[in-house]
Design a protein around this motif. Structure first.
Motif, PDB file in Angstrom:
ATOM      1  N   PHE A  21       0.832  -1.206   0.000  1.00 40.52           N
ATOM      2  CA  PHE A  21       0.000   0.000   0.000  1.00 40.52           C
ATOM      3  C   PHE A  21       0.864   1.253   0.000  1.00 40.52           C
ATOM      4  O   PHE A  21       0.553   2.231  -0.668  1.00 40.52           O
ATOM      5  N   TYR A  22       1.953   1.196   0.751  1.00 40.18           N
ATOM      6  CA  TYR A  22       2.881   2.335   0.776  1.00 40.18           C
ATOM      7  C   TYR A  22       3.439   2.585  -0.629  1.00 40.18           C
ATOM      8  O   TYR A  22       3.452   3.710  -1.115  1.00 40.18           O
ATOM      9  N   LEU A  23       3.902   1.534  -1.290  1.00 40.36           N
ATOM     10  CA  LEU A  23       4.470   1.687  -2.637  1.00 40.36           C
ATOM     11  C   LEU A  23       3.426   2.190  -3.628  1.00 40.36           C
ATOM     12  O   LEU A  23       3.740   2.981  -4.524  1.00 40.36           O
ATOM     13  N   LEU A  24       2.196   1.742  -3.470  1.00 44.18           N
ATOM     14  CA  LEU A  24       1.130   2.212  -4.345  1.00 44.18           C
ATOM     15  C   LEU A  24       0.913   3.709  -4.142  1.00 44.18           C
ATOM     16  O   LEU A  24       0.885   4.473  -5.110  1.00 44.18           O
ATOM     17  N   ALA A  25       0.793   4.143  -2.904  1.00 43.62           N
ATOM     18  CA  ALA A  25       0.615   5.579  -2.624  1.00 43.62           C
ATOM     19  C   ALA A  25       1.844   6.364  -3.088  1.00 43.62           C
ATOM     20  O   ALA A  25       1.718   7.435  -3.686  1.00 43.62           O
ATOM     21  N   GLU A  32       7.807  10.337   0.442  1.00 47.10           N
ATOM     22  CA  GLU A  32       7.636   9.370   1.522  1.00 47.10           C
ATOM     23  C   GLU A  32       6.575   9.804   2.537  1.00 47.10           C
ATOM     24  O   GLU A  32       5.677   9.040   2.874  1.00 47.10           O
ATOM     25  N   GLN A  33       6.678  11.032   3.009  1.00 47.27           N
ATOM     26  CA  GLN A  33       5.756  11.498   4.050  1.00 47.27           C
ATOM     27  C   GLN A  33       4.326  11.610   3.528  1.00 47.27           C
ATOM     28  O   GLN A  33       3.385  11.232   4.219  1.00 47.27           O
ATOM     29  N   ASP A  34       4.182  12.093   2.301  1.00 48.88           N
ATOM     30  CA  ASP A  34       2.848  12.198   1.710  1.00 48.88           C
ATOM     31  C   ASP A  34       2.235  10.809   1.513  1.00 48.88           C
ATOM     32  O   ASP A  34       1.037  10.611   1.747  1.00 48.88           O
ATOM     33  N   ALA A  35       3.041   9.855   1.089  1.00 48.97           N
ATOM     34  CA  ALA A  35       2.541   8.483   0.908  1.00 48.97           C
ATOM     35  C   ALA A  35       2.075   7.908   2.236  1.00 48.97           C
ATOM     36  O   ALA A  35       1.022   7.271   2.313  1.00 48.97           O
ATOM     37  N   LEU A  36       2.845   8.151   3.292  1.00 51.35           N
ATOM     38  CA  LEU A  36       2.448   7.662   4.614  1.00 51.35           C
ATOM     39  C   LEU A  36       1.148   8.338   5.079  1.00 51.35           C
ATOM     40  O   LEU A  36       0.278   7.688   5.668  1.00 51.35           O
ATOM     41  N   SER A  42      -6.310   6.689   4.346  1.00 47.21           N
ATOM     42  CA  SER A  42      -7.049   5.576   3.743  1.00 47.21           C
ATOM     43  C   SER A  42      -7.523   4.588   4.796  1.00 47.21           C
ATOM     44  O   SER A  42      -8.668   4.120   4.755  1.00 47.21           O
ATOM     45  N   ILE A  43      -6.659   4.281   5.741  1.00 43.14           N
ATOM     46  CA  ILE A  43      -7.036   3.348   6.811  1.00 43.14           C
ATOM     47  C   ILE A  43      -8.158   3.951   7.650  1.00 43.14           C
ATOM     48  O   ILE A  43      -9.132   3.270   7.993  1.00 43.14           O
ATOM     49  N   HIS A  44      -8.052   5.239   7.927  1.00 45.66           N
ATOM     50  CA  HIS A  44      -9.093   5.921   8.703  1.00 45.66           C
ATOM     51  C   HIS A  44     -10.436   5.863   7.974  1.00 45.66           C
ATOM     52  O   HIS A  44     -11.467   5.529   8.568  1.00 45.66           O
ATOM     53  N   ILE A  68      -6.208   4.560  -3.802  1.00 47.04           N
ATOM     54  CA  ILE A  68      -6.057   5.271  -5.070  1.00 47.04           C
ATOM     55  C   ILE A  68      -6.853   6.572  -5.057  1.00 47.04           C
ATOM     56  O   ILE A  68      -6.344   7.631  -5.437  1.00 47.04           O
ATOM     57  N   ARG A  69      -8.090   6.512  -4.604  1.00 50.06           N
ATOM     58  CA  ARG A  69      -8.902   7.736  -4.562  1.00 50.06           C
ATOM     59  C   ARG A  69      -8.328   8.757  -3.590  1.00 50.06           C
ATOM     60  O   ARG A  69      -8.350   9.957  -3.865  1.00 50.06           O
ATOM     61  N   THR A  70      -7.800   8.284  -2.475  1.00 55.40           N
ATOM     62  CA  THR A  70      -7.188   9.189  -1.506  1.00 55.40           C
ATOM     63  C   THR A  70      -5.942   9.844  -2.105  1.00 55.40           C
ATOM     64  O   THR A  70      -5.710  11.040  -1.926  1.00 55.40           O
ATOM     65  N   ALA A  71      -5.150   9.058  -2.825  1.00 54.42           N
ATOM     66  CA  ALA A  71      -3.948   9.601  -3.471  1.00 54.42           C
ATOM     67  C   ALA A  71      -4.324  10.630  -4.536  1.00 54.42           C
ATOM     68  O   ALA A  71      -3.708  11.703  -4.614  1.00 54.42           O
TER      69      ALA A  71
END
Length: 165
Positions: A21-25, A32-36, A42-44, A68-71
């Motif tokens: 999921f990290y690599l996808l984001a 890195e920070q934006d992906a996290l 997304s989890i929330h 994907i939608r969150t990104a």
């Protein structure tokens, strides 16, 4: 299935696949920070609507869709251009092994329009079936197939042009 069981299943699913999921984001935002942050959001979102999921087998594609939608929402809200020096970039690569080890391939992927890039990433890097890619992206299966074909054609041309240089 009870909500507590769904929640436990979801938590273990996230733990098992957190790097993916990290690599996808990261493939969307290149930071890195934006992906996290995207994964956290997304989890929330997923936990708030987990009760809507009827079939546990659909959790994978359901959560990919959320990531994907969150990104994409993040990109729309934060239209920024990051300018970095090569040395700074090399020292700040993501902590996980990136699936895109071939630099020319990575560069060509980055140059693809988003609609082509996302089908390539989901189908070939995340190993998701075409039907599930269509479901995740909310597209017709034939649209996904045609985007895959077009994306592969563009990638092939870009990589051949890189070899000629």
């Amino acid at each position: 299935m009870k909500d507590l069981e769904k929640e436990q299943f979801f938590v273990s699913f996230i733990k098992e696949n957190k790097k993916r999921f990290y690599l996808l984001a990261y493939s969307y935002v290149k930071n890195e920070q934006d992906a996290l942050d995207i994964i956290q959001d997304s989890i929330h979102k997923a936990l708030k609507s987990l009760y809507k999921v009827k079939d546990l087998q659909s959790i994978k594609s359901w959560f990919y869709k959320i990531v994907i939608r969150t990104a994409i929402d993040f990109l729309r809200k934060n239209k920024k251009m990051y300018v970095m020096e090569d040395v700074f970039l090399e020292n700040n690569l993501p902590p996980y092994n990136n699936s895109y080890e071939n630099f020319d391939l990575k560069k060509s992927l980055d140059e693809l329009p988003l609609k082509y890039k996302e089908v390539i990433i989901l189908r070939y890097f995340e190993d998701i079936k075409i039907e599930d890619v269509a479901n995740i992206l909310g597209l017709n299966i034939n649209t996904v197939k045609s985007r895959l074909y077009k994306a592969l054609k563009i990638l092939k041309l870009n990589l051949e042009n890189e070899e000629d240089l």
